[in-house]
Design an enzyme around this catalytic site. Structure first.
Site, PDB file in Angstrom:
ATOM      1  N   HIS A  46      24.172 -21.585  18.563  1.00  0.00           N
ATOM      2  CA  HIS A  46      24.743 -20.276  18.871  1.00  0.00           C
ATOM      3  C   HIS A  46      25.668 -20.416  20.074  1.00  0.00           C
ATOM      4  O   HIS A  46      25.485 -21.291  20.927  1.00  0.00           O
ATOM      5  CB  HIS A  46      23.649 -19.268  19.197  1.00  0.00           C
ATOM      6  CG  HIS A  46      22.821 -18.862  18.030  1.00  0.00           C
ATOM      7  ND1 HIS A  46      22.109 -17.688  18.016  1.00  0.00           N
ATOM      8  CD2 HIS A  46      22.577 -19.463  16.834  1.00  0.00           C
ATOM      9  CE1 HIS A  46      21.465 -17.578  16.872  1.00  0.00           C
ATOM     10  NE2 HIS A  46      21.726 -18.655  16.140  1.00  0.00           N
ATOM     11  N   GLU A  48      25.905 -18.744  22.807  1.00  0.00           N
ATOM     12  CA  GLU A  48      25.229 -18.669  24.104  1.00  0.00           C
ATOM     13  C   GLU A  48      24.535 -19.975  24.461  1.00  0.00           C
ATOM     14  O   GLU A  48      24.615 -20.440  25.608  1.00  0.00           O
ATOM     15  CB  GLU A  48      24.174 -17.543  24.105  1.00  0.00           C
ATOM     16  CG  GLU A  48      24.725 -16.182  23.796  1.00  0.00           C
ATOM     17  CD  GLU A  48      24.611 -15.776  22.333  1.00  0.00           C
ATOM     18  OE1 GLU A  48      24.336 -14.599  22.071  1.00  0.00           O
ATOM     19  OE2 GLU A  48      24.804 -16.650  21.442  1.00  0.00           O
TER      20      GLU A  48
END
Length: 153
Positions: A46, A48
Protein backbone atom coordinates in the site's frame (compact mmCIF):
# COMPACT_ATOMS: atom_id res chain seq x y z
CA UNK A 1 -1.05 16.70 -0.31
CA UNK A 2 -0.30 17.68 -3.89
CA UNK A 3 2.74 15.39 -3.78
CA UNK A 4 0.52 12.54 -2.53
CA UNK A 5 -1.88 13.19 -5.42
CA UNK A 6 1.06 13.05 -7.83
CA UNK A 7 1.97 9.64 -6.40
CA UNK A 8 -1.66 8.51 -6.84
CA UNK A 9 -1.53 9.61 -10.48
CA UNK A 10 1.61 7.49 -10.93
CA UNK A 11 -0.26 4.50 -9.51
CA UNK A 12 -3.13 5.19 -11.92
CA UNK A 13 -0.76 5.20 -14.92
CA UNK A 14 0.72 1.89 -13.71
CA UNK A 15 -2.71 0.27 -13.51
CA UNK A 16 -2.77 0.30 -9.71
CA UNK A 17 -5.58 1.60 -7.51
CA UNK A 18 -4.64 5.30 -7.42
CA UNK A 19 -3.53 5.94 -3.86
CA UNK A 20 -0.46 8.00 -3.06
CA UNK A 21 1.31 8.94 0.16
CA UNK A 22 4.23 11.06 1.32
CA UNK A 23 5.98 11.49 4.65
CA UNK A 24 7.21 14.93 5.68
CA UNK A 25 9.55 15.71 8.56
CA UNK A 26 10.87 19.15 9.49
CA UNK A 27 9.45 20.53 6.25
CA UNK A 28 11.23 17.99 4.06
CA UNK A 29 9.73 15.15 2.08
CA UNK A 30 11.52 12.03 3.38
CA UNK A 31 9.39 9.21 1.97
CA UNK A 32 6.94 8.63 -0.84
CA UNK A 33 4.91 5.75 -2.14
CA UNK A 34 2.00 4.72 -4.29
CA UNK A 35 0.03 1.51 -4.43
CA UNK A 36 2.05 -1.30 -6.02
CA UNK A 37 0.10 -4.37 -4.98
CA UNK A 38 -0.45 -5.59 -8.53
CA UNK A 39 3.05 -4.86 -9.82
CA UNK A 40 4.78 -6.40 -6.80
CA UNK A 41 2.08 -9.04 -6.20
CA UNK A 42 2.27 -8.05 -2.54
CA UNK A 43 -0.91 -7.41 -0.52
CA UNK A 44 1.06 -5.15 1.83
CA UNK A 45 2.36 -2.84 -0.92
CA UNK A 46 0.00 0.00 0.00
CA UNK A 47 1.09 3.59 -0.59
CA UNK A 48 1.33 4.31 3.14
CA UNK A 49 3.44 1.25 3.92
CA UNK A 50 5.87 2.06 1.12
CA UNK A 51 6.12 5.72 2.16
CA UNK A 52 6.68 4.79 5.81
CA UNK A 53 9.38 2.29 4.78
CA UNK A 54 11.14 4.88 2.60
CA UNK A 55 11.03 7.45 5.42
CA UNK A 56 12.36 4.94 7.96
CA UNK A 57 15.19 4.07 5.59
CA UNK A 58 15.93 7.76 5.07
CA UNK A 59 16.04 8.44 8.84
CA UNK A 60 17.66 5.08 9.64
CA UNK A 61 15.02 4.68 12.31
CA UNK A 62 11.84 2.68 12.68
CA UNK A 63 10.32 5.61 14.56
CA UNK A 64 9.14 8.60 12.60
CA UNK A 65 8.86 10.93 15.59
CA UNK A 66 7.47 14.31 14.59
CA UNK A 67 6.68 13.25 11.01
CA UNK A 68 3.42 13.75 9.12
CA UNK A 69 1.97 11.36 6.55
CA UNK A 70 -0.21 12.74 3.76
CA UNK A 71 -2.32 10.22 1.85
CA UNK A 72 -5.07 10.56 -0.73
CA UNK A 73 -7.53 8.18 0.95
CA UNK A 74 -8.25 7.16 4.51
CA UNK A 75 -5.85 4.40 5.60
CA UNK A 76 -7.00 0.81 6.06
CA UNK A 77 -6.47 -1.06 9.37
CA UNK A 78 -3.06 -2.38 8.28
CA UNK A 79 -1.79 1.07 7.34
CA UNK A 80 -3.34 2.73 10.40
CA UNK A 81 -1.55 0.21 12.59
CA UNK A 82 1.73 0.90 10.83
CA UNK A 83 1.29 4.62 11.47
CA UNK A 84 0.84 3.94 15.18
CA UNK A 85 3.85 1.59 15.33
CA UNK A 86 6.01 4.11 13.45
CA UNK A 87 5.02 6.83 15.95
CA UNK A 88 3.97 9.23 13.18
CA UNK A 89 2.80 12.50 14.74
CA UNK A 90 0.14 13.57 12.25
CA UNK A 91 -2.02 11.97 9.58
CA UNK A 92 -3.60 14.06 6.82
CA UNK A 93 -5.84 12.34 4.31
CA UNK A 94 -8.14 13.28 1.47
CA UNK A 95 -11.17 11.07 0.83
CA UNK A 96 -12.91 8.98 3.46
CA UNK A 97 -13.15 5.23 2.82
CA UNK A 98 -16.50 3.97 4.13
CA UNK A 99 -15.67 0.35 3.19
CA UNK A 100 -12.19 -0.03 4.69
CA UNK A 101 -11.25 3.20 6.47
CA UNK A 102 -9.67 2.78 9.88
CA UNK A 103 -9.12 6.43 10.77
CA UNK A 104 -12.68 7.52 11.41
CA UNK A 105 -14.99 5.65 9.03
CA UNK A 106 -15.18 2.05 10.31
CA UNK A 107 -12.66 2.35 13.14
CA UNK A 108 -10.31 4.99 14.43
CA UNK A 109 -7.15 3.06 15.15
CA UNK A 110 -4.87 6.10 15.02
CA UNK A 111 -6.75 7.80 17.87
CA UNK A 112 -7.71 4.78 19.97
CA UNK A 113 -6.77 5.75 23.54
CA UNK A 114 -6.18 2.10 24.43
CA UNK A 115 -3.05 2.15 22.28
CA UNK A 116 0.24 3.61 23.48
CA UNK A 117 0.45 6.20 20.67
CA UNK A 118 -2.15 8.43 19.03
CA UNK A 119 -1.90 10.66 15.99
CA UNK A 120 -3.22 14.10 15.22
CA UNK A 121 -5.75 13.69 12.43
CA UNK A 122 -6.93 15.96 9.62
CA UNK A 123 -9.24 14.68 6.91
CA UNK A 124 -10.93 16.01 3.79
CA UNK A 125 -7.87 17.74 2.28
CA UNK A 126 -8.21 17.71 -1.53
CA UNK A 127 -10.85 15.01 -1.06
CA UNK A 128 -12.68 15.87 -4.28
CA UNK A 129 -9.54 15.41 -6.39
CA UNK A 130 -8.63 12.14 -4.67
CA UNK A 131 -12.20 10.81 -5.03
CA UNK A 132 -12.40 11.74 -8.70
CA UNK A 133 -9.12 9.94 -9.43
CA UNK A 134 -10.50 6.78 -7.79
CA UNK A 135 -13.86 7.07 -9.58
CA UNK A 136 -12.13 7.52 -12.92
CA UNK A 137 -9.89 4.52 -12.32
CA UNK A 138 -12.76 2.18 -11.46
CA UNK A 139 -14.94 3.56 -14.27
CA UNK A 140 -12.18 2.67 -16.75
CA UNK A 141 -11.88 -0.81 -15.28
CA UNK A 142 -15.60 -1.38 -15.77
CA UNK A 143 -15.78 -0.19 -19.35
CA UNK A 144 -14.70 -2.34 -22.24
CA UNK A 145 -13.60 -0.82 -25.54
CA UNK A 146 -17.16 -0.93 -26.91
CA UNK A 147 -18.56 1.03 -23.99
CA UNK A 148 -20.17 -2.01 -22.41
CA UNK A 149 -19.80 -2.73 -18.72
CA UNK A 150 -17.15 -5.38 -18.09
CA UNK A 151 -16.51 -7.62 -15.14
CA UNK A 152 -13.75 -6.21 -12.94
CA UNK A 153 -12.83 -9.39 -11.10
Amino acid sequence: MLQALAEAETAYREGEVPVGAVVVSEGRLIGRGHNQMEGLQDPTAHAEILAIGAAATHLRSRRLIGASLYVTIEPCPMCAGALVWARVKRLVYGARDPKAGACGSLFNIVQDRRLNHNLELTDGILADQASELLRSFFRQLRLKGDGQEAEIW
